[in-house]
Each structure stands twice: as C-alpha cells, then as structure tokens.
Design a protein around this motif. Structure first.
Motif, PDB file in Angstrom:
ATOM      1  N   GLN A  17       0.878  -1.415   0.070  1.00  0.00           N
ATOM      2  CA  GLN A  17      -0.016  -0.019   0.045  1.00  0.00           C
ATOM      3  C   GLN A  17       0.836   1.358   0.191  1.00  0.00           C
ATOM      4  N   THR A  19       0.392   5.916   0.632  1.00  0.00           N
ATOM      5  CA  THR A  19      -0.588   6.841   1.181  1.00  0.00           C
ATOM      6  C   THR A  19      -0.505   7.945   0.143  1.00  0.00           C
ATOM      7  N   ARG A  20      -1.636   8.477  -0.249  1.00  0.00           N
ATOM      8  CA  ARG A  20      -1.746   9.680  -1.335  1.00  0.00           C
ATOM      9  C   ARG A  20      -1.777  11.157  -0.666  1.00  0.00           C
ATOM     10  N   GLY A  23      -4.103  11.876   1.937  1.00  0.00           N
ATOM     11  CA  GLY A  23      -4.087  10.902   3.311  1.00  0.00           C
ATOM     12  C   GLY A  23      -4.625   9.774   3.078  1.00  0.00           C
ATOM     13  N   ARG A  24      -5.153   9.493   1.844  1.00  0.00           N
ATOM     14  CA  ARG A  24      -5.928   8.036   1.600  1.00  0.00           C
ATOM     15  C   ARG A  24      -4.805   7.007   1.679  1.00  0.00           C
ATOM     16  N   THR A  25      -5.279   5.973   1.925  1.00  0.00           N
ATOM     17  CA  THR A  25      -4.392   4.621   1.815  1.00  0.00           C
ATOM     18  C   THR A  25      -5.160   4.089   0.533  1.00  0.00           C
ATOM     19  N   SER A  76      -8.838   3.477   1.364  1.00  0.00           N
ATOM     20  CA  SER A  76      -9.585   4.513   2.140  1.00  0.00           C
ATOM     21  C   SER A  76     -10.969   4.845   1.246  1.00  0.00           C
TER      22      SER A  76
END
Length: 299
Positions: A17, A19-20, A23-25, A76
């Motif tokens: 994974q 993190t964008r 803040g999204r995974t 997310s």
C-alpha cells in the motif's frame, strides 16, 4: 464477524500500500516477476481478487498487480467518487513501483475503470483487455440482468440512495457469516456456464478470499461504486482513448448485457469485440487465451 482468511495459498503474494497526498490509503497485491500486468477486479472486488491457482500467470512470466478501489479492502473510502480519482491512484501505484507502462486488464465492474485509466493516462498502457465489462445501459436493458442487478442499477441510475443502501445492506449482512451466499442466490437464474464456474472449488476459494477482503470496512465502498457505475460517466472521455482494447463478452451474460457492451465498443475506434461462448464467469476458464491475446499486442 466476517470469517478470518487463511494464507496457505497466498504465501507468494505481496500485500502492499501507499499513502496518497490527500491522506488516503491505496492498497494492492503483487505476485510473480516479469512482464507487468495491472489488474482491475470486478464489483465488489478487492486486491485479493486473484486466482487461487496462479500457474497461468507464472507460466507466462507475469508480474501481476491487482488493485482495489476506494472503500474496498484496505483502501480508504472516497464518497462521491467517479472514475478519474481511481485512475490517478493507479498511476501513483505504477510510480511507486517504478513501472512506466503496463498491460492493463479488468473485468465486470473493473471495465469502466480500464476505460478511465486508458483515457486519463494513455502513456502508461501498452494494451488493454476488458472481459465482460459493465457498460452503460439503455432503459430496455435493465431487465436483461439478474434480478439483483436490475434493482440495484435502477436505484443507482435514479439516485434512489435509500433503496440502493437497503438492497446492498441486506446482502452485506449475509456476507458477514457466509461470504458467497448472496452471490450464489443472486446468480441462481444465471446461465448454466456461470453456475458451472461457480461450482469449481478453486474459483470458490479465490472468490471467498476476495469477498472477505472487499468488505473489511463495511459496504460503503460497494455503495459508492454502484452509484458511479449507474450514474453518468462524465469523467470518461471515450473519444480520448487511443489504447488498443480487446473486449470479451458472452452473448448470454445476465450481469452485463451483451447488446450494451456491443454498443459501447462501437464508440471506441481502437477496440475489438470478441465473443465468448456463454455467460459472465467464462473468463475464469478462458483466462489463458485472454492473456495470450493481450500479450500479443505490443503497442
């Protein structure tokens, strides 16, 4: 509680994974080495929507990256999303992995996401394949689907969020204790070829793992995706797609009507429609042929 997953069949699979910037995974799995293939699963799917037996991939020397969309699995949720958001997530995954260009494939609900990635990031795709992809429907095509899909996509088209939530929520409550029971019930009137695939132990093992993972956060990701698929595809410019696409579809598919797929392919000047022998799940049995055709297209 959703049953725990066993890992004995998946020791060769990397669970990854990033993190964008918002803040999204964004999560995916990766297995194998060699030619990179980016896979976009159906709906509801997850990064674990992979074959329990991966010999087909290994024999062809493939590095297979299987993604999941916002709200599914460990990725997310992004309420109100359509298609461009996830196409940008996919480009970020490729950047993270140091991959410039990949072969691209997606099935069922992954179909419009293949189109979106090809439209927004054409320089990242060598060639693409869509197997039994979901197309936009005319009014007379909703009744050609299995009853569950008819009701769900009509509610999504009409913006009837209460009905859609009620329908999906009922299935989700069953998934918690019996992951494949809602699918088995929904597909009871599907073509015999679909029922034959669904009785295959290897298919069921992979599908159960994928389903358990898909609903790790609940059903909101499924709900968001159905609204996107059933609404207007305003952020997919079909005219912008220059990628070579082969679209495989069965004439008796009751999840994604053949006539609608045929109409969509006609709007894509670089696409070719290939007819499968039967219903929605035949690509599981024909994946070797489908992959070989995809890999034969070098640009």
């Amino acid at each position: 509680m959703i049953p725990a997953m066993t890992d004995d069949l998946y020791a060769d699979v990397l669970d990854e994974q990033l993190t964008r910037s918002d803040g999204r995974t964004v999560a995916w799995t990766r297995t194998g080495t060699g030619t990179p293939v980016l896979r976009l699963p159906g709906t509801p799917g997850s990064r674990w929507s992979i074959r329990a037996d991966r010999a087909l991939w290994n024999d062809r020397g493939l590095e297979v990256i299987t993604t999941e969309r916002p709200g599914f699995g460990d990725s997310s949720r992004l309420p109100g999303r359509k298609y461009k958001e996830h196409s940008d997530d996919l480009a970020a995954i490729l950047d993270h992995l140091g991959l410039d260009r990949v072969y691209l494939t997606g099935g069922s609900g992954g179909g419009p996401h293949v189109l979106a990635f090809a439209a927004h990031h054409p320089d990242r795709v060598i060639a693409a394949t869509i197997a039994v992809g979901f197309p936009q429907l005319n009014d007379d095509e909703y009744d050609q689907m299995i009853p569950f899909n008819t009701k769900a996509f009509r509610a999504a088209r009409d913006g009837d969020e209460a009905t859609l939530r009620e329908l999906l929520g009922g299935a989700y409550e069953v998934v918690k204790t019996a992951p494949l029971a809602p699918l088995d019930a929904a597909m009871a009137t599907a073509p015999a070829s679909d029922l034959a695939v669904m009785s295959d132990p290897a298919w069921r093992a992979g599908q159960e793992r994928a389903t358990v993972a898909a609903f790790a956060q609940g059903m909101d990701g499924w709900y968001d995706e159905m609204l996107a698929m059933g609404g207007e595809w305003t952020d997919i410019d079909l005219a912008a797609i220059t990628t070579s696409i082969t679209w495989w579809h069965g004439p008796t598919d009751r999840n994604c009507p053949y006539a609608a797929a045929e109409r969509l392919v006609d709007k894509l000047p670089t696409a070719t429609l290939r007819t499968l022998g039967a219903g929605h799940f035949e690509p599981f049995m024909r994946e070797g042929d489908i992959l070989d055709e995809l890999l034969s297209r070098k640009s």
